[in-house]
Enzyme design. Structure first.
Site, mmCIF file in Angstrom:
data_model
loop_
_atom_site.group_PDB
_atom_site.id
_atom_site.type_symbol
_atom_site.label_atom_id
_atom_site.label_comp_id
_atom_site.label_asym_id
_atom_site.label_seq_id
_atom_site.Cartn_x
_atom_site.Cartn_y
_atom_site.Cartn_z
ATOM 1 N N LYS B 79 -3.202 -24.572 -10.589
ATOM 2 C CA LYS B 79 -2.326 -24.148 -10.354
ATOM 3 C C LYS B 79 -1.315 -24.180 -11.227
ATOM 4 C CE LYS B 79 2.126 -27.011 -9.012
ATOM 5 N NZ LYS B 79 2.332 -28.289 -7.956
ATOM 6 N N SER B 154 5.234 -28.019 -3.904
ATOM 7 C CA SER B 154 5.077 -27.105 -5.181
ATOM 8 C C SER B 154 3.529 -26.330 -5.416
ATOM 9 C CB SER B 154 5.558 -27.897 -6.111
ATOM 10 O OG SER B 154 4.914 -28.395 -6.783
ATOM 11 N N SER B 178 3.247 -32.394 -2.777
ATOM 12 C CA SER B 178 3.152 -31.210 -3.509
ATOM 13 C C SER B 178 1.680 -30.581 -3.043
ATOM 14 C CB SER B 178 3.434 -30.844 -4.318
ATOM 15 O OG SER B 178 4.857 -31.064 -4.609
#
Lengths: 479, 480
Positions: B79, B154, B178
């Protein structure tokens, strides 16, 4: 001015003498090339995290102990939020509602009186970097940022509003400095920015209970500036009050060139620091056991040492005060005292002749060319009668100039005191023979003239004669 | 070899059997990912050079007969809120669009030390703030299962690459759900470990007391392996735990018979059947495996969202102060004064949701409001944690839905931040309590959209959580 009283509280910031920064392992060394003593942590790079240095906590706690504060079993770091280009995280990691230590005090001596100044709290924090506004060819358009200082460990020492004059403030600031230097917590080198203070100054009518509105003067980095800033503020505030105005609460800056303070920001413009507990750090826990060990490992503090000098060595209060003005001075004196048989004389030499020579030379005691042991030896030579006081005074500057011991210098220059009666009698006879007029006056009853005759003998002997012996021989021969 | 379906054991098996070299696999994985990426926009940056260098090291070890590590040769996406040395790390924000970190996150170091191959950086919501991945400055991610839908957020990119097959596993981050919510939306496994289990050093902070790094994978076993590689004490993170790290993958086969499971009643009230039915079907399978199921109560659940949005925004307001245009990142060119430089750089550099949270957080911390908001929220957080502590006195694990609804359409909720915040209802409690929790696929809605089942256990009981998830996965057959 006479009807007003000033109320002062100081916030002293001192750099802890750790080799590394408080939240990372970068060195704290002074004078490195800009932005070289840095890493992701003290640069505040995205993702980097602080890790508290044990050494910083140890020194902070020692400092708190030296200031007679109670180190708290738990203290908590908090973020103090504000924007500035040399504050790389956008917040300072400080302590807020749970500081390292509380409730201390220091005694200050002003005009022969001793006064106790309360210390509210001692807390730890990291320093910001440095904004450089000049020195580059495009400095008119750009500010440069050097983050070498960023993350340097500091303690902030907040006093109670107990200070009532600029002299008290200076004395208190100096006592804080001494305590931290003696405890080996901070080098307190003001030129290197190790020590600075903010002064909260307000005026009130004498006898009034309520404090007046205060102005905070930021970033005073010398004793002189502190004194000047307070005195300027006192005058400024009295002038406002006398003309019927009201002092406004604000933050001010001291301009050393003008000796004046200028407004930086008003209460309305004051930062809301939005403190909250630092989630990247866990609370600091200090055990009683560790504190006991720490206290045991601490060197003697100035106030204790001063008392000991008076009791153990019989020094006068004034001399004890001067000799404990720095740890180096106190250590030097004690070495000299131990090397001699007469601590009082050692004190006189250190406070008098040595201090004078150092001052003329612009040097501090650690740079003294005379080792403390040589002062001890000099005193021993005087006590045993090998050197007269006068000779000693003559030799001392030579000791300073060469670094040689007094006996080496005396030997080299043939400056031994002559106490041998046979040798002295010969000189005395010569002086009596060549000064018939004075001899006659003496015999006529004007006995004070013997001083002149002794002086002649001393001169003849190039100061080496033992004056007491000369006196006795002269008195005998002139009977 | 079907590159889109590979698992960690298959990669390692293929390498040992010399079906492919690590460099060959990496080259093919990069080619495939780059070819497929335009469909989903799941990757923001590819790190070909770094990936091939890591692959060459694995091949050298293989040639020398050395151990290649638990992740040896495995293509992984990271990420873009986790920093990678010399590889652009944007946090999906305009303000860091040019930022190249000079250091690696601890998780990245450990992942590579275990032989992992980082293919690139996964898209996400800006600074990990969002539940749909629509808050990325570089465009939304599309859900590989249904391209007109969001992948969740997210960590939408980290979930999408695993579902799409453009990485074998990935790292995401979870602050309020997330990892688990996008895992459930994309039909893969997503794990939020115990707070402090994985070092946060190098994870760009969103809400420091809630941030976790965790794995995504197509099988439970792969998440267990990935977590095992990155977990453990890190001297660079004061909040990282000293607790020993068990060999999670080796413990998966242990029986779950007799484990007590709790269904918190607050998590099922009003749940739509399309999701609720799948969860209850999952619970049935667990019962068949010998687990005992009881209802439990987590009475403070209703305060969780308010509590979460006070604490997280407060921390956001400080954590994002460093992005000021002064030292790195994008500086607005329009500024003549220091104050303008800050305002313009931050005004232009941050997106709407980030600004909203900075403002909320600045407000809750401001003078006179601290006690009423932040301090009270911390107290409620303690109560929420106690709810879990009490529940775990009765049961070994809790089973809940991950999200009240499956993946929604791109644009559907983007103008309703409150609705978006409410979608985190089942996931934020685990973050507030700091306990391990994960999403494991449990089938699809009648429309064919994936549904995730959440398993929560007490602190550091990841082994129990993984074991339940693995046995369930085997019995239920729901793998991505």
């Amino acid at each position: 001015m006479a009807k007003y009283e000033v109320v002062i509280g100081l916030e002293v910031h001192a750099q802890l003498s750790t080799r590394t920064k408080i939240f990372c392992s970068c060195p704290t060394s002074f004078g490195a090339q800009p932005n070289t003593n840095v890493c992701p942590v003290c640069l505040g790079l995205p993702g980097a995290l602080p890790v508290l240095s044990r050494g910083a906590v140890e020194l902070g706690a020692k400092g708190a102990i030296a200031l007679n504060c109670a180190v708290q079993p738990e203290s908590v770091f908090a973020r103090k939020n504000y924007f500035y280009p040399d504050l790389p995280k956008g917040y300072q990691i400080s302590q807020f509602d749970k500081p390292l230590a509380l409730a201390g005090h220091l005694d200050v001596h002003v005009n022969g009186e001793t006064k106790r100044i309360g210390i509210t709290r001692v807390h730890m924090e990291d320093d910001a970097g440095k904004s450089v506004h000049d020195g580059f060819k495009d400095s008119d358009r750009f500010t440069y940022v050097d983050l070498n200082r960023s993350g340097t460990p500091l303690i902030e020492i907040v006093s109670e509003p107990d200070i009532r004059s600029s002299d008290e403030a200076v004395e208190y600031f100096n006592e804080v400095r001494q305590a931290l230097v003696f405890a080996e917590v901070s080098a307190c080198d003001m030129e290197k920015g190790h020590l600075r203070c903010d002064a909260n100054v307000s005026m009130r009518l004498k006898g009034a209970e309520k404090f007046g509105t205060r102005a905070e003067v930021k970033n005073l980095n010398s004793f002189r500036f502190l004194k000047q800033a307070i005195e300027y503020e006192m005058e400024r505030q009295v002038e406002i009050l006398e003309s019927g105005g009201r002092v406004i609460q604000e933050t001010r800056l001291f301009n050393p060139d003008l000796g004046e303070t200028i407004s930086m920001r008003s209460k309305e413009e004051a930062h809301d620091y939005r403190y909250f507990p630092e989630p990247d750090l866990i609370p600091v826990h200090v055990s009683q056991e560790w504190l006991t060990q720490l206290k045991a490992s601490m060197p003697e503090l100035p106030q204790a040492r001063r008392a000991r000098f008076i009791n153990e060595y019989g020094l006068r209060d004034y001399d004890a005060q001067i000799l404990t003005s720095s740890r180096d001075t106190a250590d030097y004196f004690e070495r000299a005292a131990r090397a001699s048989s007469d601590p009082k004389q050692a004190a006189n030499w250190v406070v008098g002749d040595l201090a004078g020579l150092l001052k003329a030379d612009g040097k501090e005691i650690p740079e003294s060319p005379i080792p403390a042991e040589h002062i001890g030896e000099l005193i021993t030579l005087i006590t045993t009668g090998e050197l007269s006081g006068k000779l000693a005074k003559e030799i001392f500057p030579k000791m300073y100039a060469t670094g040689d011991s007094p006996s080496v210098i005396a030997e080299r220059e043939g400056l031994k005191q002559i106490s041998d009666t046979g040798a002295l009698e010969k000189i005395v006879d010569e002086i009596i023979a060549s000064n018939p007029k004075q001899v006659e006056q003496y015999k006529g009853g004007k006995t004070t003239v013997i001083g002149f005759l002794v002086g002649q003998v001393m001169k003849q002997s190039r100061g080496q004669a033992n004056p007491a012996t000369v006196n006795a021989i002269l008195a005998e021969k002139l009977k | 070899m079907n590159i889109a379906k590979l698992t960690i054991p298959e990669v390692q098996d293929g390498l040992r059997r010399k079906q492919f070299t690590a460099v060959e696999l990496t080259t093919e994985a990069l080619r495939f990912a780059q070819a497929e990426n335009p469909k989903t926009n799941a990757y923001l940056t590819f790190s070909d050079e770094r990936a091939l260098a890591a692959a060459a090291r694995v091949d050298a070890k293989l040639a020398a007969g050395e151990q290649i590590g638990s992740l040896g040769g495995v293509p992984i996406a990271v990420k873009d809120v986790i920093v990678t040395k010399d590889v652009k790390t944007t946090c999906a924000s305009k303000i860091l669009s040019n930022y190249i970190p000079p250091y690696d996150a601890t998780a990245v170091e450990r992942l590579e030390a275990a032989g992992g191959i980082i293919l690139g950086k996964a898209n996400c919501d800006e600074f990990a703030m969002g539940s749909s991945n629509e808050n990325s400055a570089f465009g939304p991610v599309r859900n590989p299962v249904a391209l007109d839908r969001v992948p969740g957020g997210s960590s939408g990119g980290s979930a999408a690459v695993v579902a799409q097959g453009t990485a074998v596993v990935s790292l995401g981050s979870d602050t309020g759900g997330s990892i688990r919510q996008p895992a459930s939306f994309c039909g893969c496994v997503g794990v939020t470990p115990t707070y402090g289990r994985v070092s946060r050093y190098g994870l760009v902070a969103f809400a420091s007391s809630l941030d976790h790094i965790g794995p995504f994978s197509r099988t439970v076993a792969d998440s267990a392996t990935l977590l095992g590689a990155i977990a453990g004490r890190d001297e660079r993170d004061a909040t990282s735990a000293r607790h020993p790290v068990p060999d999670y993958a080796a413990l998966l086969g242990d029986s779950v018979k007799g484990l007590k499971l709790g269904l918190p009643k607050e998590y099922f009230a009003g749940l739509a059947p399309e999701t609720g039915d799948r969860i209850m079907a999952g619970v049935e399978i667990l019962k068949q495996l010998g687990c005992e199921v009881t209802e439990v109560s987590l009475p403070h659940t209703e305060y969780a969202i308010a509590t979460y949005y006070i604490i997280c925004t407060a921390e956001v307001s400080a954590n994002l102060s460093r992005f000021d245009g002064a030292r790195y990142g994008v500086r607005s060119s329009k500024s003549d004064t220091l104050s303008d430089m800050y305002k313009n750089s931050r005004g232009e550099g941050f997106g709407t949701e980030v600004k909203r949270r900075i403002m909320l957080g600045s407000y809750v911390l401001s003078h006179g409001y601290y006690d009423a908001f932040y301090l009270k929220a911390q107290k409620v957080r303690n109560l929420l944690t106690q709810d879990f502590t009490k529940a775990f006195e009765q049961v070994d694990a809790l089973i809940t839905p991950v999200s009240p609804f499956p993946a929604f359409k791109i644009g559907e909720k983007v103008n309703d931040p409150i609705q978006m915040y409410l979608s985190d209802i089942y996931t934020i409690t685990g973050d507030l309590a700091g306990i391990p929790c994960m999403s494991v696929p449990c089938g699809t809605t009648p429309d064919g959209l994936p549904v995730g089942m959440q398993i929560l256990t007490k602190h550091f009981a990841e082994d129990v959580m993984f074991r339940l998830a693995h046995q369930y996965e085997k019995a239920g057959g729901f793998t991505a």
